[in-house]
Design a protein around this motif. Structure first.
Motif, mmCIF file in Angstrom:
data_model
loop_
_atom_site.group_PDB
_atom_site.id
_atom_site.type_symbol
_atom_site.label_atom_id
_atom_site.label_comp_id
_atom_site.label_asym_id
_atom_site.label_seq_id
_atom_site.Cartn_x
_atom_site.Cartn_y
_atom_site.Cartn_z
ATOM 1 N N PRO A 141 0.838 -1.200 0.000
ATOM 2 C CA PRO A 141 0.000 0.000 0.000
ATOM 3 C C PRO A 141 0.875 1.252 0.000
ATOM 4 O O PRO A 141 2.028 1.210 0.427
ATOM 5 C CB PRO A 141 -0.773 -0.106 1.322
ATOM 6 N N ALA A 142 0.337 2.362 -0.485
ATOM 7 C CA ALA A 142 1.036 3.652 -0.432
ATOM 8 C C ALA A 142 0.297 4.545 0.569
ATOM 9 O O ALA A 142 -0.920 4.424 0.739
ATOM 10 C CB ALA A 142 1.063 4.297 -1.810
ATOM 11 N N THR A 143 1.036 5.437 1.227
ATOM 12 C CA THR A 143 0.465 6.259 2.290
ATOM 13 C C THR A 143 0.622 7.737 1.963
ATOM 14 O O THR A 143 1.717 8.175 1.596
ATOM 15 C CB THR A 143 1.191 5.954 3.627
ATOM 16 N N ALA A 144 -0.456 8.497 2.131
ATOM 17 C CA ALA A 144 -0.416 9.938 1.859
ATOM 18 C C ALA A 144 0.469 10.630 2.886
ATOM 19 O O ALA A 144 0.385 10.362 4.081
ATOM 20 C CB ALA A 144 -1.825 10.523 1.902
ATOM 21 N N ARG A 145 1.321 11.552 2.394
ATOM 22 C CA ARG A 145 2.251 12.247 3.288
ATOM 23 C C ARG A 145 1.730 13.618 3.702
ATOM 24 O O ARG A 145 2.386 14.335 4.437
ATOM 25 C CB ARG A 145 3.615 12.365 2.608
ATOM 26 N N ARG A 146 0.561 14.012 3.194
ATOM 27 C CA ARG A 146 -0.013 15.300 3.585
ATOM 28 C C ARG A 146 -1.519 15.260 3.368
ATOM 29 O O ARG A 146 -2.035 14.337 2.752
ATOM 30 C CB ARG A 146 0.616 16.449 2.801
ATOM 31 N N ASP A 147 -2.223 16.267 3.921
ATOM 32 C CA ASP A 147 -3.662 16.387 3.706
ATOM 33 C C ASP A 147 -3.919 16.968 2.316
ATOM 34 O O ASP A 147 -3.122 17.741 1.797
ATOM 35 C CB ASP A 147 -4.283 17.369 4.718
ATOM 36 N N GLN A 148 -5.078 16.616 1.738
ATOM 37 C CA GLN A 148 -5.473 17.226 0.469
ATOM 38 C C GLN A 148 -6.930 17.655 0.565
ATOM 39 O O GLN A 148 -7.773 16.820 0.841
ATOM 40 C CB GLN A 148 -5.271 16.233 -0.670
ATOM 41 N N PRO A 149 -7.314 18.925 0.333
ATOM 42 C CA PRO A 149 -6.340 20.002 0.177
ATOM 43 C C PRO A 149 -5.587 20.240 1.487
ATOM 44 O O PRO A 149 -6.092 19.922 2.556
ATOM 45 C CB PRO A 149 -7.206 21.210 -0.199
ATOM 46 N N PRO A 150 -4.378 20.830 1.384
ATOM 47 C CA PRO A 150 -3.549 20.998 2.578
ATOM 48 C C PRO A 150 -4.005 22.166 3.454
ATOM 49 O O PRO A 150 -3.451 22.384 4.524
ATOM 50 C CB PRO A 150 -2.148 21.251 2.007
ATOM 51 N N PHE A 151 -4.999 22.925 3.002
ATOM 52 C CA PHE A 151 -5.541 24.075 3.761
ATOM 53 C C PHE A 151 -7.004 24.195 3.373
ATOM 54 O O PHE A 151 -7.435 23.617 2.371
ATOM 55 C CB PHE A 151 -4.791 25.367 3.395
ATOM 56 N N ASP A 152 -7.788 24.952 4.148
ATOM 57 C CA ASP A 152 -9.149 25.272 3.716
ATOM 58 C C ASP A 152 -9.020 26.117 2.446
ATOM 59 O O ASP A 152 -8.319 27.133 2.450
ATOM 60 C CB ASP A 152 -9.888 26.080 4.798
ATOM 61 N N ALA A 153 -9.678 25.691 1.372
ATOM 62 C CA ALA A 153 -9.471 26.345 0.077
ATOM 63 C C ALA A 153 -10.794 26.884 -0.454
ATOM 64 O O ALA A 153 -11.858 26.301 -0.219
ATOM 65 C CB ALA A 153 -8.882 25.348 -0.920
ATOM 66 N N ALA A 154 -10.700 27.983 -1.192
ATOM 67 C CA ALA A 154 -11.902 28.552 -1.816
ATOM 68 C C ALA A 154 -12.416 27.603 -2.892
ATOM 69 O O ALA A 154 -11.642 27.086 -3.684
ATOM 70 C CB ALA A 154 -11.591 29.913 -2.418
ATOM 71 N N ALA A 155 -13.737 27.407 -2.914
ATOM 72 C CA ALA A 155 -14.340 26.591 -3.972
ATOM 73 C C ALA A 155 -14.876 27.462 -5.100
ATOM 74 O O ALA A 155 -15.350 26.942 -6.116
ATOM 75 C CB ALA A 155 -15.452 25.729 -3.384
ATOM 76 N N MET A 156 -14.820 28.774 -4.943
ATOM 77 C CA MET A 156 -15.343 29.720 -5.935
ATOM 78 C C MET A 156 -14.414 30.931 -6.000
ATOM 79 O O MET A 156 -13.698 31.212 -5.043
ATOM 80 C CB MET A 156 -16.724 30.251 -5.496
ATOM 81 N N ASP A 157 -14.493 31.669 -7.083
ATOM 82 C CA ASP A 157 -13.869 32.998 -7.132
ATOM 83 C C ASP A 157 -14.797 33.961 -6.404
ATOM 84 O O ASP A 157 -16.015 33.938 -6.616
ATOM 85 C CB ASP A 157 -13.714 33.460 -8.583
ATOM 86 N N GLY A 158 -14.237 34.812 -5.542
ATOM 87 C CA GLY A 158 -15.096 35.752 -4.825
ATOM 88 C C GLY A 158 -14.343 36.466 -3.712
ATOM 89 O O GLY A 158 -13.187 36.880 -3.904
#
Ligand code: AMP
Ligand code: MG
Length: 382
Positions: A36-53
């Motif tokens: 198995p492979a293991t993720a080395r970070r969160d995705q997304p790594p921060f709270d991210a905008a889902a829209m332009d605004g």
């Protein structure tokens, strides 16, 4: 003579697992993960905008104090009555609780007024796709898996070594395509189909020189094939005067699993273990060899790679009636049209044009009664 199912079970029991190797992610397409492979970070790594605004807290009017772009986060904190211009995928600044869509805002200078009411915070939460530690289970790697592994910050993967297959064509009559051929000779064709099938299944195939029908030549080829995971002999597998393969294999110590299967084409098939290799002895008739490749060699390669060995059997409706089947399972060359299947009139096991036209093997079990047009039958796509 044993049924196909029993023969297949015995072939699969001969499978050994190739070792693992590490490859760069851009070399890993189609390979089978060993661990198995293991993720080395969160995705997304921060709270991210889902829209332009505009990122902001509650309220209806704000002063725009800066910008957060993809790759260029806003460093400060948003206070009451403040907003930050934000683009899709950019980090949501501290102090913001939502992204107000630009369509819902009227902007004059650095002042914005909320004019619309699109519901939702429009924020992709940190780790919403996957969290650090997320595990991807072993599988054959498809393009989307490679993108996922890259996003998981996994630059290399441990994959199974490709199974190696040595292909030995036997027969005094055989010459390679393009070589000078007398009128009483035959062009060796089976190896090309089998090599392509092996490679499509993730293995590597090596076509050895043709072995003439004498013991010394065959022994030499078997010796040259010794390091392969799987040795496939083609031809010489029945009991004619010149069919040496069974005899020579016995002499060199093959542990025979079976010889002869209740099927057509392909009855003289044999399998066993020789040294560290699995041996499949295929009949020489082109159709027999290729059908046996689909029914036994490919499942073996899949099992060796830890994959489901059986190709999915599908169902279609008969375009025309079929006579009752005899005491051997029959794999009939057939063509598909939507959910209708037509078995070819000519089923001779030497007809390569018919096989090249076929896209299915219509499966007739042992003793299958006569079938009417419109009845449902099983087939294997090829
Ligand atoms: P065998 O199983 O050796 O008795 O071969 C059966 C038939 O298949 C004969 O007509 C052979 O000439 C033909 N044959 C055997 N090996 C091959 C091959 N590699 N390519 C094409 N035809 C073959
Ligand atoms: Mg032969």
């Amino acid at each position: 003579m044993i049924p196909v199912e029993e023969a297949l079970a015995r072939v699969l029991a001969l499978a050994n697992t190739p070792g693992a190797e590490t490859v760069a992610l851009d070399r890993a397409a189609g390979r089978v993960m060993a661990t198995p492979a293991t993720a080395r970070r969160d995705q997304p790594p921060f709270d991210a905008a889902a829209m332009d605004g505009y990122a902001a807290a509650e309220g209806t009017a704000f002063t725009v104090i800066g910008e957060s772009r993809a790759g260029g986060a806003f460093a400060g904190r948003i206070g009451t009555g403040e907003a930050v211009r934000i683009s899709t995928g950019a980090p949501v600044p501290a102090g913001a609780t939502r992204v107000i869509m630009q369509e819902d805002v009227q902007r004059i200078g650095d002042r914005i007024t909320v004019t619309g009411t699109s519901p939702g915070a429009h924020i992709r939460r940190r780790g919403q796709d996957f969290a650090a530690g997320h595990s991807l289970a072993p599988r054959r790697l498809r393009p989307a898996d490679l993108a996922l592994l890259a996003a998981m910050d996994v630059p290399q993967v441990e994959v199974l070594r490709r199974p190696t297959v040595a292909l030995i064509s036997t027969g005094d009559e055989l010459v390679m395509p393009g070589d000078p051929a007398r009128d009483d000779q035959i062009i060796s064709s089976n190896g090309f189909a089998l090599k392509a099938m092996v490679e499509a299944e993730g293995g590597t195939a090596r076509m050895l020189p043709i072995a003439p029908d004498d013991e010394a030549s065959l022994r030499l080829m078997l010796d040259m094939a010794r390091d392969a995971d799987v040795i496939v002999t083609i031809g010489g597998a029945s009991v004619g005067d010149h069919d040496l393969v069974g005899r020579v294999l016995a002499d060199v110590g093959m542990d025979l699993a079976f010889h002869k299967v209740a099927m057509r084409p392909g009855k003289p098939l044999m399998a066993g273990r020789i040294g560290n290799s699995t041996l499949l002895g295929l009949p020489g008739n082109p159709i027999s060899a290729i059908v046996c490749g689909h029914l036994f060699l490919l499942p073996l390669l899949r099992r060796m790679q830890g994959l489901e060995p059986m190709a999915a059997i599908r169902q279609a409706r008969l375009a025309a009636p079929l006579a009752a089947n005899g005491p051997r399972a029959h794999y009939m060359r057939a063509s598909l049209d939507g959910d209708t299947i037509t078995a070819f009139d000519k089923q001779d096991s030497a007809l390569l044009v018919a096989l090249a036209e076929a896209d299915a093997l219509l499966i007739r079990p042992i003793g299958d009664p006569a079938r009417e047009a419109g009845e449902t039958v099983d087939y294997l796509p090829i």
